[in-house]
Design a protein around this motif. Structure first.
Motif, PDB file in Angstrom:
ATOM      1  N   ARG A 233       0.822  -1.204   0.000  1.00 45.90           N
ATOM      2  CA  ARG A 233       0.000   0.000   0.000  1.00 45.90           C
ATOM      3  C   ARG A 233       0.864   1.265   0.000  1.00 45.90           C
ATOM      4  NH1 ARG A 233      -5.407   0.498   1.287  1.00 45.90           N
ATOM      5  NH2 ARG A 233      -5.450  -1.647   0.500  1.00 45.90           N
ATOM      6  N   ASN A 234       1.932   1.254   0.807  1.00 49.04           N
ATOM      7  CA  ASN A 234       2.801   2.424   0.902  1.00 49.04           C
ATOM      8  C   ASN A 234       4.118   1.969   1.533  1.00 49.04           C
ATOM      9  OD1 ASN A 234       4.162   4.782   1.717  1.00 49.04           O
ATOM     10  ND2 ASN A 234       2.259   5.916   1.881  1.00 49.04           N
ATOM     11  N   SER A 235       5.114   1.670   0.696  1.00 50.34           N
ATOM     12  CA  SER A 235       6.342   1.058   1.194  1.00 50.34           C
ATOM     13  C   SER A 235       7.079   1.890   2.240  1.00 50.34           C
ATOM     14  CB  SER A 235       7.277   0.714   0.026  1.00 50.34           C
ATOM     15  OG  SER A 235       7.566   1.867  -0.734  1.00 50.34           O
ATOM     16  N   PRO A 236       7.114   3.247   2.149  1.00 51.63           N
ATOM     17  CA  PRO A 236       7.822   3.997   3.196  1.00 51.63           C
ATOM     18  C   PRO A 236       7.227   3.807   4.590  1.00 51.63           C
ATOM     19  CG  PRO A 236       7.518   5.386   1.254  1.00 51.63           C
ATOM     20  CD  PRO A 236       6.697   4.144   1.052  1.00 51.63           C
ATOM     21  N   LEU A 237       5.933   3.474   4.664  1.00 47.57           N
ATOM     22  CA  LEU A 237       5.292   3.331   5.973  1.00 47.57           C
ATOM     23  C   LEU A 237       5.793   2.122   6.750  1.00 47.57           C
ATOM     24  CD1 LEU A 237       1.553   4.293   5.334  1.00 47.57           C
ATOM     25  CD2 LEU A 237       3.337   5.644   6.424  1.00 47.57           C
ATOM     26  N   VAL A 238       6.418   1.172   6.048  1.00 49.33           N
ATOM     27  CA  VAL A 238       6.948  -0.004   6.734  1.00 49.33           C
ATOM     28  C   VAL A 238       7.981   0.425   7.769  1.00 49.33           C
ATOM     29  CG1 VAL A 238       8.328  -2.094   6.423  1.00 49.33           C
ATOM     30  CG2 VAL A 238       6.462  -1.588   4.847  1.00 49.33           C
ATOM     31  N   ARG A 239       8.678   1.526   7.482  1.00 50.89           N
ATOM     32  CA  ARG A 239       9.684   2.014   8.430  1.00 50.89           C
ATOM     33  C   ARG A 239       9.071   2.363   9.778  1.00 50.89           C
ATOM     34  NH1 ARG A 239      11.453   5.166   3.935  1.00 50.89           N
ATOM     35  NH2 ARG A 239      10.644   7.028   4.957  1.00 50.89           N
ATOM     36  N   LYS A 240       7.789   2.742   9.782  1.00 56.47           N
ATOM     37  CA  LYS A 240       7.133   3.102  11.038  1.00 56.47           C
ATOM     38  C   LYS A 240       7.028   1.892  11.971  1.00 56.47           C
ATOM     39  CE  LYS A 240       6.487   7.333   9.738  1.00 56.47           C
ATOM     40  NZ  LYS A 240       7.270   8.423  10.379  1.00 56.47           N
ATOM     41  N   ILE A 241       6.713   0.720  11.394  1.00 58.69           N
ATOM     42  CA  ILE A 241       6.620  -0.497  12.210  1.00 58.69           C
ATOM     43  C   ILE A 241       8.002  -0.887  12.712  1.00 58.69           C
ATOM     44  CG2 ILE A 241       5.987  -2.933  12.224  1.00 58.69           C
ATOM     45  CD1 ILE A 241       3.894  -2.340  10.122  1.00 58.69           C
ATOM     46  N   ARG A 242       8.972  -0.903  11.805  1.00 56.94           N
ATOM     47  CA  ARG A 242      10.326  -1.279  12.212  1.00 56.94           C
ATOM     48  C   ARG A 242      10.913  -0.267  13.188  1.00 56.94           C
ATOM     49  NH1 ARG A 242      11.592  -2.785   5.970  1.00 56.94           N
ATOM     50  NH2 ARG A 242      10.724  -4.899   6.003  1.00 56.94           N
TER      51      ARG A 242
END
Length: 401
Positions: A233-242
């Motif tokens: 959906r939005n690859s940069p947002l994965v950084r928020k989880i990590r």
């Protein structure tokens, strides 16, 4: 007798046996042609789905299973299925077969050898279907774990208006494990599983070390599946989880930092999926007059977090009318979408509180990890059913059990 539907090479043993009998014998045994058709198609489908030697995706196997069937024959097959289900013929036939008088009658009619072949064919088909059912149940495990984690984060007050409310109190993981145990002990154990492609893992207990251990082992799978869906959906947002996990590990202010990251993740993924104006249009079209869906900000009508969550979980699709039942008045969001939307809002509320209450205690970190598990579960479910509703990623591989 109606000409048989040529399903595929995945043939039902029962259907093959029935087709070798004189039609008058089938009539005397009260086995209808439609029952044979449905059994042939259903067992063929189960064989195709459990055929481990076929490396193709399950969608291609299903398509190939009926590749030789004309549209007219498919219509006949569907009608046969409807006829059998509506008249409860399968249930009646199963009850007759369990009846000792009927079994004795069938054995006298067919002869001992043919009767034994007939019974063996039914057991072989039963083994194929039982394997498919057990694998299907186990494939649901990550979704059930995600559901349990998401539901637990919501209060009874938040869930009081959900219909049917009694389902909320059920521990879905325990129910799934009980069903799996029943299949293993009462069904698979009595069938010739050697005629199927069953592996030792298919025959082993799902949760030998208990439900808690099972949940812990599947949480990592849910987390991975959630990250993959967020990344699509939005690859940069994965950084928020990590970043949230890293903050909990390495930062003295970790709980506050993690809570802020996860709030931003949740807000952005919902608002980037559907702009506020789109959410308002969706609310007007589907839930006019609904409570807690809009509010006024500086003179402008804005959607609430609940409205954003519902639109997100529905993938922007309309809320379809439902049949009124004893536990459901047919109004508003359905049970599944409603509970996940409530969970998303509840998760954000909890994160908002934790953002301002960071003392760095182990209890706070443990609490935030629980909220993170709930968020990963809710996002996995929300993004999955939202994508299916919207028609995108519908053929996506589901996490394997």
């Amino acid at each position: 007798m109606q000409e048989p539907v040529p399903v595929t090479v995945y043939q039902s043993s029962f259907a093959a046996c029935a087709r070798s009998l004189d039609p008058s014998l089938l009539k005397t045994l009260r086995i209808s042609e439609s029952a044979v058709l449905v059994m042939e198609a259903f067992v063929s489908l189960c064989r195709a789905l459990t055929n481990d030697s076929d490396p193709r995706p399950w969608q291609e196997r299903v398509e190939d299973c009926f590749s030789g069937v004309t549209e007219e024959r498919l219509t006949d097959l569907f009608q046969a299925f409807v006829d059998e289900c509506e008249s409860e013929q399968f249930q009646r036939w199963a009850e007759r077969f369990k009846n000792q008088n009927y079994s004795s009658f069938a054995e006298r009619l067919l002869g001992a050898a043919m009767y034994r072949r007939f019974v063996d064919a039914l057991k072989q088909d039963g083994a194929v279907v039982a394997l498919a059912v057990r694998r299907g149940v186990r494939a649901l495990t990550p979704f059930v774990v995600a559901w349990n984690d998401a539901v637990k984060i919501s209060s009874q007050k938040q869930l009081k208006d959900v219909q049917p409310a009694n389902l909320i109190t059920v521990n879905a993981v325990e129910m799934l494990v009980s069903l799996d145990d029943f299949l293993g002990e009462k069904v698979l154990a009595s069938l010739p599983m050697e005629v199927t492609s069953a592996k030792s893992s298919d025959l082993a207990t799902l949760a030998p070390e208990g439900v808690d251990s099972l949940v812990a082992s599947f949480r990592s799978m849910v987390a991975e599946a959630s990250v993959k869906r967020v990344e699509r959906r939005n690859s940069p947002l994965v950084r928020k989880i990590r970043g949230a996990r890293d903050a909990l590990r390495f930062s003295e202010d970790g709980v506050s930092q993690a809570a802020n990251s996860l709030i931003e993740l949740l807000d952005r993924i919902m608002r980037e999926s559907f702009k506020p104006a789109e959410v308002l249009d969706w609310v007007d079209a589907n839930l006019p007059g609904g409570k807690d869906l809009t509010h006024e900000v500086q003179g402008q009508i804005r959607p609430t977090k609940r409205a954003e969550a519902l639109c997100f979980v529905y993938g922007g699709d309309p809320i379809l009318p439902r049949e009124v039942t004893e536990n459901d008045d047919g109004q508003g969001p359905d049970f599944l979408h409603d509970v996940i939307a409530i969970a998303l809002v509840s998760i954000r509320n909890q994160l908002q509180k934790m953002k301002h209450a960071d003392h760095g205690t182990p209890e706070e970190k443990s609490q935030l990890l629980g909220v993170l598990s709930a968020l990963e579960g809710a996002l996995m479910l929300g993004l999955t059913i939202g994508s299916l509703s919207a028609g995108s990623e519908a053929s996506e591989e589901l996490p394997a059990a």
